[in-house]
Design an enzyme around this catalytic site. Structure first.
Site, PDB file in Angstrom:
ATOM      1  N   GLU A 214      -0.334  -9.367  -7.383  1.00 43.15           N
ATOM      2  CA  GLU A 214      -0.129  -9.955  -6.047  1.00 43.15           C
ATOM      3  C   GLU A 214       0.250 -11.426  -6.289  1.00 43.15           C
ATOM      4  O   GLU A 214       1.379 -11.822  -6.072  1.00 43.15           O
ATOM      5  CB  GLU A 214      -1.409  -9.840  -5.206  1.00 43.15           C
ATOM      6  CG  GLU A 214      -1.310 -10.492  -3.827  1.00 43.15           C
ATOM      7  CD  GLU A 214      -2.661 -10.562  -3.082  1.00 43.15           C
ATOM      8  OE1 GLU A 214      -3.718 -10.439  -3.726  1.00 43.15           O
ATOM      9  OE2 GLU A 214      -2.633 -10.765  -1.842  1.00 43.15           O
TER      10      GLU A 214
ATOM     11  N   HIS B  70      -6.608  -4.554  -7.361  1.00 39.01           N
ATOM     12  CA  HIS B  70      -5.549  -5.484  -6.962  1.00 39.01           C
ATOM     13  C   HIS B  70      -4.954  -6.069  -8.246  1.00 39.01           C
ATOM     14  O   HIS B  70      -5.704  -6.544  -9.117  1.00 39.01           O
ATOM     15  CB  HIS B  70      -6.113  -6.633  -6.134  1.00 39.01           C
ATOM     16  CG  HIS B  70      -6.466  -6.288  -4.710  1.00 39.01           C
ATOM     17  ND1 HIS B  70      -7.282  -5.237  -4.369  1.00 39.01           N
ATOM     18  CD2 HIS B  70      -6.102  -6.864  -3.538  1.00 39.01           C
ATOM     19  CE1 HIS B  70      -7.406  -5.194  -3.048  1.00 39.01           C
ATOM     20  NE2 HIS B  70      -6.705  -6.169  -2.518  1.00 39.01           N
TER      21      HIS B  70
ATOM     22  N   HIS C 106      -4.783   0.595   1.838  1.00 40.24           N
ATOM     23  CA  HIS C 106      -5.166  -0.763   1.405  1.00 40.24           C
ATOM     24  C   HIS C 106      -5.586  -1.545   2.641  1.00 40.24           C
ATOM     25  O   HIS C 106      -4.761  -2.142   3.328  1.00 40.24           O
ATOM     26  CB  HIS C 106      -3.977  -1.427   0.692  1.00 40.24           C
ATOM     27  CG  HIS C 106      -4.281  -2.767   0.089  1.00 40.24           C
ATOM     28  ND1 HIS C 106      -3.629  -3.266  -1.011  1.00 40.24           N
ATOM     29  CD2 HIS C 106      -5.181  -3.722   0.440  1.00 40.24           C
ATOM     30  CE1 HIS C 106      -4.097  -4.474  -1.305  1.00 40.24           C
ATOM     31  NE2 HIS C 106      -5.050  -4.771  -0.429  1.00 40.24           N
TER      32      HIS C 106
ATOM     33  N   HIS D 178      -9.061  -3.893   3.943  1.00 35.72           N
ATOM     34  CA  HIS D 178     -10.403  -4.447   3.739  1.00 35.72           C
ATOM     35  C   HIS D 178     -11.096  -4.463   5.093  1.00 35.72           C
ATOM     36  O   HIS D 178     -10.615  -5.126   6.016  1.00 35.72           O
ATOM     37  CB  HIS D 178     -10.304  -5.874   3.188  1.00 35.72           C
ATOM     38  CG  HIS D 178      -9.547  -5.948   1.893  1.00 35.72           C
ATOM     39  ND1 HIS D 178     -10.166  -5.942   0.664  1.00 35.72           N
ATOM     40  CD2 HIS D 178      -8.209  -6.002   1.630  1.00 35.72           C
ATOM     41  CE1 HIS D 178      -9.250  -6.009  -0.295  1.00 35.72           C
ATOM     42  NE2 HIS D 178      -8.055  -6.033   0.265  1.00 35.72           N
TER      43      HIS D 178
ATOM     44  N   ASP E 103      -3.837  -4.463   4.828  1.00 39.54           N
ATOM     45  CA  ASP E 103      -4.658  -5.401   4.046  1.00 39.54           C
ATOM     46  C   ASP E 103      -5.793  -6.019   4.883  1.00 39.54           C
ATOM     47  O   ASP E 103      -6.915  -5.512   4.836  1.00 39.54           O
ATOM     48  CB  ASP E 103      -3.770  -6.491   3.424  1.00 39.54           C
ATOM     49  CG  ASP E 103      -4.349  -7.108   2.160  1.00 39.54           C
ATOM     50  OD1 ASP E 103      -5.408  -6.647   1.711  1.00 39.54           O
ATOM     51  OD2 ASP E 103      -3.738  -8.052   1.611  1.00 39.54           O
ATOM     52  N   ASP E 104      -5.504  -7.110   5.584  1.00 40.20           N
ATOM     53  CA  ASP E 104      -6.496  -7.794   6.431  1.00 40.20           C
ATOM     54  C   ASP E 104      -5.855  -8.078   7.787  1.00 40.20           C
ATOM     55  O   ASP E 104      -5.511  -9.230   8.098  1.00 40.20           O
ATOM     56  CB  ASP E 104      -6.930  -9.109   5.758  1.00 40.20           C
ATOM     57  CG  ASP E 104      -7.527  -8.871   4.386  1.00 40.20           C
ATOM     58  OD1 ASP E 104      -8.683  -8.427   4.305  1.00 40.20           O
ATOM     59  OD2 ASP E 104      -6.810  -9.103   3.391  1.00 40.20           O
TER      60      ASP E 104
END
Ligand code: HPA
Ligand code: ZN
Length: 337
Positions: free
Chosen positions: A197, A194, A14, A16, A275-276
């Site tokens: 969340e 997703h 996961h 991005h 994630d980011d």
């Protein structure tokens, strides 16, 4: 524990790629492409990363992506992330990209995909890191827009293993994308989304039943439905959990409150992901460390996060077996030492 976690072989599911844009590279690309950004220094950019929820992050994240224009920019972005993977002993990574963030600004699909996949090929050859690419639809845009994006992706089918669904979960439930996910599955893309969340546990149910997803991204709000938790455990449906992201976006108040270890001990196929990472304060090792510092855990429990990620990945059975052996060998060598 730091040393064990640092060198533990890891698999990321996961991530991005636009979320790996570090402020320094943002400035370099802004200069190279003569794009104005509303900051004077990388430190000023970092200081602006105070989020109260998902939307407050997305606003600044989409703005950051404006500096990505040429194929070389997408290559440089991806290569910088892959060097972080090397430092963190990430042996395999499955990466999201958001084509609509770029095509809406007039960037060709081909520019994006060639830049990213050029770096992925080089990483396989030079760093021994394998990867897959997953194309996400932005859920705040229409399903018709997603269908158009799916059609643009068809000529690059050999470079994209799956489709995902990201952006604002509130107000944009899975059912909005039922048709485009059916079309993507028919075309041979593996579906993920997703869900759970910021949105309710029912979004996880809907992602499973309406979109046919093979993994749930985040999924931490499953705990609001006891029957769903039981079903996730029994079916070993993977959740790609992102601990530092969840704290930064206020999904949990602090890491002690995070439910990832509780879910691991209930037998769910939970994994740790970043994630980011340029926005949320850390890559894979940082995420493992943050969880381990807040929740006392054994070495084998920590290794189980990687074993779960291997199980949940979209690689072949042979590759799964080879990576599993690598992790179990690492664990027994560490115990022997
Ligand atoms: N949630 C939704 N959309 C996103 C995320 C996320 O965590 N990261 C990047 N786009
Ligand atoms: Zn995400």
């Amino acid at each position: 524990m730091q040393d064990f976690i640092q060198k533990l072989p890891k698999v990321e599911l996961h991530l991005h790629i636009e979320g790996t844009l570090e402020p320094e590279l943002m400035f370099e690309l802004a200069k190279r492409n003569q794009v104005n950004i509303p900051f004077n220094t990388p430190e000023e950019v970092r200081a602006a990363y105070q989020f109260t929820n998902l939307q407050s992050f997305l606003d600044i994240y989409y703005q950051g992506a404006d500096v990505l224009i040429h194929e070389q920019d997408f290559f440089d972005l991806t290569w910088a992330y892959l060097l972080r993977c090397q430092a963190d002993h990430v042996i395999h990574t499955e990466i999201f990209f958001d084509p609509q963030t770029h095509t809406a600004r007039g960037i060709a699909f081909e520019t994006i995909i060639n830049g990213i996949s050029g770096a992925l090929t080089k990483a396989k050859q030079e760093l021994g890191i394998s990867s897959h690419l997953i194309m996400c639809f932005l859920r705040h845009l229409s399903e018709a827009d997603a269908i158009e994006t799916l059609q643009q992706a068809l000529p690059y089918k050999d470079k994209i293993i799956g489709v995902g669904l990201d952006s604002s979960e509130k107000g944009h439930p899975p059912e909005k994308f039922t048709r485009v996910f059916q079309m993507a599955r028919d075309a041979g893309f593996i579906p993920v989304a997703h869900a759970g969340e910021e949105g309710p546990a029912s979004n996880i149910d809907d992602a499973l039943n309406l979109l046919g997803v093979q993994r749930v991204d985040h999924g931490v709000r499953c705990v609001e439905d006891e029957k769903l938790v039981q079903q996730l455990a029994e079916t070993r449906m993977p959740l790609t959990v992102c601990p530092l992201s969840n704290i930064k976006l206020c999904v949990f108040d602090n890491m002690q409150q995070h439910n990832i270890v509780e879910l691991l001990r209930k037998g769910l196929c939970v994994t740790i992901n970043s994630d980011d990472p340029a926005y949320f304060g850390g890559y894979m090792t940082d995420n493992f460390m943050a969880v381990a510092n807040a929740h006392p855990m054994s070495h084998s429990e920590l290794a189980q996060f990687t074993l779960n990620a291997i199980e949940a990945s979209f690689i072949s059975a042979e590759e799964k077996s080879r990576m599993t052996s690598e992790v179990t060998a690492y664990l027994s060598n560490f115990r022997a030492a």
